[in-house]
Design an enzyme around this catalytic site. Structure first.
Site, PDB file in Angstrom:
ATOM      1  N   CYS A   1       0.889  -1.160   0.000  1.00  0.00           N
ATOM      2  CA  CYS A   1       0.000   0.000   0.000  1.00  0.00           C
ATOM      3  C   CYS A   1       0.927   1.209   0.000  1.00  0.00           C
ATOM      4  O   CYS A   1       1.896   1.232  -0.748  1.00  0.00           O
ATOM      5  CB  CYS A   1      -0.983  -0.030   1.172  1.00  0.00           C
ATOM      6  SG  CYS A   1      -0.250  -0.376   2.796  1.00  0.00           S
ATOM      7  N   ASN A   2       0.660   2.202   0.835  1.00  0.00           N
ATOM      8  CA  ASN A   2       1.584   3.331   0.914  1.00  0.00           C
ATOM      9  C   ASN A   2       2.732   3.018   1.875  1.00  0.00           C
ATOM     10  O   ASN A   2       3.893   3.015   1.490  1.00  0.00           O
ATOM     11  CB  ASN A   2       0.850   4.604   1.341  1.00  0.00           C
ATOM     12  CG  ASN A   2      -0.158   5.043   0.278  1.00  0.00           C
ATOM     13  OD1 ASN A   2      -1.114   4.326   0.006  1.00  0.00           O
ATOM     14  ND2 ASN A   2       0.042   6.190  -0.324  1.00  0.00           N
TER      15      ASN A   2
END
Length: 201
Positions: free
Chosen positions: A149-150
């Site tokens: 994800c981030n």
């Protein structure tokens, strides 16, 4: 309902209290915004020490990769953007569940992208069927998939835990422990945590 309508009708801007707003620029400069009549007045606040930033600057890369299974890896977007690391790990597929994270090499990897918000109220389990199918496909093809994800802490971790619960038959605590052992930084947000606890594949 009628009283709200009356309040709206009788609302007057002049009745609002004048406020001043403190703004910190990216360079660390502090400004004070105040209204004088109908004009916005901006003055510099000299209270900030020279060289101080208005935010925490993080220039360090997070290249720590959690090897969950030989075909299943978990990391942050930094790894997904580091070609040397991806090649070294023999990554063939990338499952991007971050928000606004660019896929940098669509000619080198097979991507699946789902823009998922890292909010407790996001129904993370609604994505498990689609993400698990993609991981299954990679496994069947003898490939290696990087899930990110981030930050590689909440969304991607929840996706991997959900996969282990549905495909490996692990209970939540066992799946969480396995993923945390591989990548200690993981911490699904409280909403995801509760959904995973209640998840019954």
């Amino acid at each position: 309902m009628q009283s709200l309508a009356n309040e709206i009708k009788t609302f007057s801007k002049t009745a609002l209290k004048k406020q001043c707003t403190q703004v910190t620029t990216l360079g660390g400069k502090r400004l004070i915004e105040t209204w004088q009549g109908s004009n916005l007045c901006v003055v510099e606040d000299g209270g900030q020490p020279d060289g101080a930033y208005g935010y925490i600057e993080d220039n360090s890369l997070d290249l720590q990769v959690g090897v969950i299974k030989p075909y299943l890896l978990l990391a942050s977007q930094d790894v997904a953007h580091d070609l040397d690391t991806l090649k070294e790990l023999k990554v063939s597929h990338i499952l991007n569940v971050g928000y606004g994270v660019e896929n940098i090499s669509p000619d080198l990897f097979v991507y699946k992208t789902l823009n998922i918000l890292d909010l407790p109220e996001t129904d993370i389990t609604s994505y498990f069927h689609e993400t698990s199918q993609f991981i299954d496909q990679v496994k069947a093809e003898g490939g290696v998939v990087l899930v990110h994800c981030n930050a590689g802490v909440s969304r991607s971790a929840a996706i991997v835990i959900g996969y282990l619960m549905s495909r490996e038959g692990l209970a939540f605590n066992a799946a969480l422990a396995l993923v945390k052992a591989a990548r200690p930084a993981i911490r699904p947000n409280p909403g995801f945590y509760e959904q995973l606890k209640d998840y019954r594949p």
